[in-house]
Design an enzyme around this catalytic site. Structure first.
Site, PDB file in Angstrom:
ATOM      1  N   GLY A  49       1.006  -1.543   0.001  1.00 32.67           N
ATOM      2  CA  GLY A  49      -0.187  -0.174  -0.086  1.00 32.67           C
ATOM      3  C   GLY A  49       0.961   1.360  -0.119  1.00 32.67           C
ATOM      4  CD  GLN A  54       3.429   5.616   3.157  1.00 34.09           C
ATOM      5  OE1 GLN A  54       2.077   4.847   2.170  1.00 34.09           O
ATOM      6  NE2 GLN A  54       4.410   4.453   3.190  1.00 34.09           N
ATOM      7  CB  CYS A  96       5.072   2.173   7.686  1.00 33.63           C
ATOM      8  SG  CYS A  96       4.833   4.171   6.557  1.00 33.63           S
ATOM      9  CG  LEU A  97       6.914   1.642   1.516  1.00 36.22           C
ATOM     10  CD1 LEU A  97       6.343   1.811   0.401  1.00 36.22           C
ATOM     11  CD2 LEU A  97       8.101   0.380   1.605  1.00 36.22           C
ATOM     12  CG  HIS A 138      -0.619   0.832   7.697  1.00 43.77           C
ATOM     13  ND1 HIS A 138       0.371   0.860   8.092  1.00 43.77           N
ATOM     14  CD2 HIS A 138       0.043   2.091   6.668  1.00 43.77           C
ATOM     15  CE1 HIS A 138       1.725   1.223   8.047  1.00 43.77           C
ATOM     16  NE2 HIS A 138       1.907   2.065   6.856  1.00 43.77           N
ATOM     17  CD  GLU A 139      -0.938   2.095   2.920  1.00 39.35           C
ATOM     18  OE1 GLU A 139      -0.885   3.334   2.283  1.00 39.35           O
ATOM     19  OE2 GLU A 139      -0.507   1.215   2.665  1.00 39.35           O
ATOM     20  CG  HIS A 142       0.154   6.526   5.662  1.00 41.40           C
ATOM     21  ND1 HIS A 142       2.002   7.030   6.410  1.00 41.40           N
ATOM     22  CD2 HIS A 142       0.176   5.390   5.174  1.00 41.40           C
ATOM     23  CE1 HIS A 142       2.511   6.358   6.173  1.00 41.40           C
ATOM     24  NE2 HIS A 142       1.852   4.931   5.893  1.00 41.40           N
TER      25      HIS A 142
HETATM   26 NI    NI Z   1       2.839   3.307   5.720  1.00 43.19          NI
END
Ligand code: NI
Length: 176
Positions: A49, A54, A96-97, A138-139, A142
């Site tokens: 995701g 991000q 998380c990226l 989670h997304e 953000h």
């Molecule tokens: Ni994330």
């Protein structure tokens, strides 16, 4: 298509509430290209995701997709809302990226109902459960400036990658 640079924790864009996307913009070439770039960036980084903040765009747009054990289809959500959360909770490892090298356990509702626009601007209204539901939550976090670390109720599970591989690897992980 292009791979976009990922904003890392500490970048204020990750703590900013994202604004809605004007539905009139969705069919434009620039917006469709941005969605393709986000998908490429997600796959290139082995994520399941990615949210627009991000990649330093404070807009309510997320992409997701997973072909692993708990597969779910490639999904683009624009201006998404969670309109219902089921009573059951699920605890999963998340990463998380935007947070390099760390994993932690987060407890979230295991089933949700979501409304959004897809990449054609068509309204969606669907239910999700398991890993897909966790990924969506989670997304969407953000989009309101939250990271999975904020959702951890027990920081004692916070784990670096090497230690995760040594001690906790057998449990499923969500990197989103
Ligand atoms: Ni994330």
């Amino acid at each position: 298509m292009a791979t976009l640079p990922i904003a890392k924790i500490g970048n204020p864009v990750l703590r900013t509430v994202a604004g809605p996307v004007d539905p009139a913009v969705i069919p434009t070439r620039a917006c469709q290209q941005f969605i393709d770039d986000m998908l490429e960036t997600m796959y290139e980084n082995d994520g399941i995701g990615l949210a627009a903040p991000q990649v330093s765009r404070s807009e309510q747009l997320v992409v997701m997709g997973c072909d692993g054990q708990e597969a779910f289809p490639e999904t683009v959500l624009i201006n998404p809302r969670i309109v219902f959360c089921g009573p059951a909770q699920v605890e999963m490892w998340e990463g998380c990226l935007s947070v390099d090298g760390l994993r932690g356990k987060v407890t979230r509702p295991s089933s949700i109902r979501v409304q959004a626009l897809d990449r054609a601007g068509v309204p969606l209204d669907f239910e999700a459960s398991g890993l897909f539901a966790v990924c969506i939550q989670h997304e969407l976090d953000h989009l309101c400036g939250k990271l999975f670390l904020d959702r951890m109720t027990d920081l004692s599970t916070l784990t670096q990658l090497k230690e995760f591989d040594t001690y906790w690897k057998r449990e499923p992980v969500t990197v989103v």
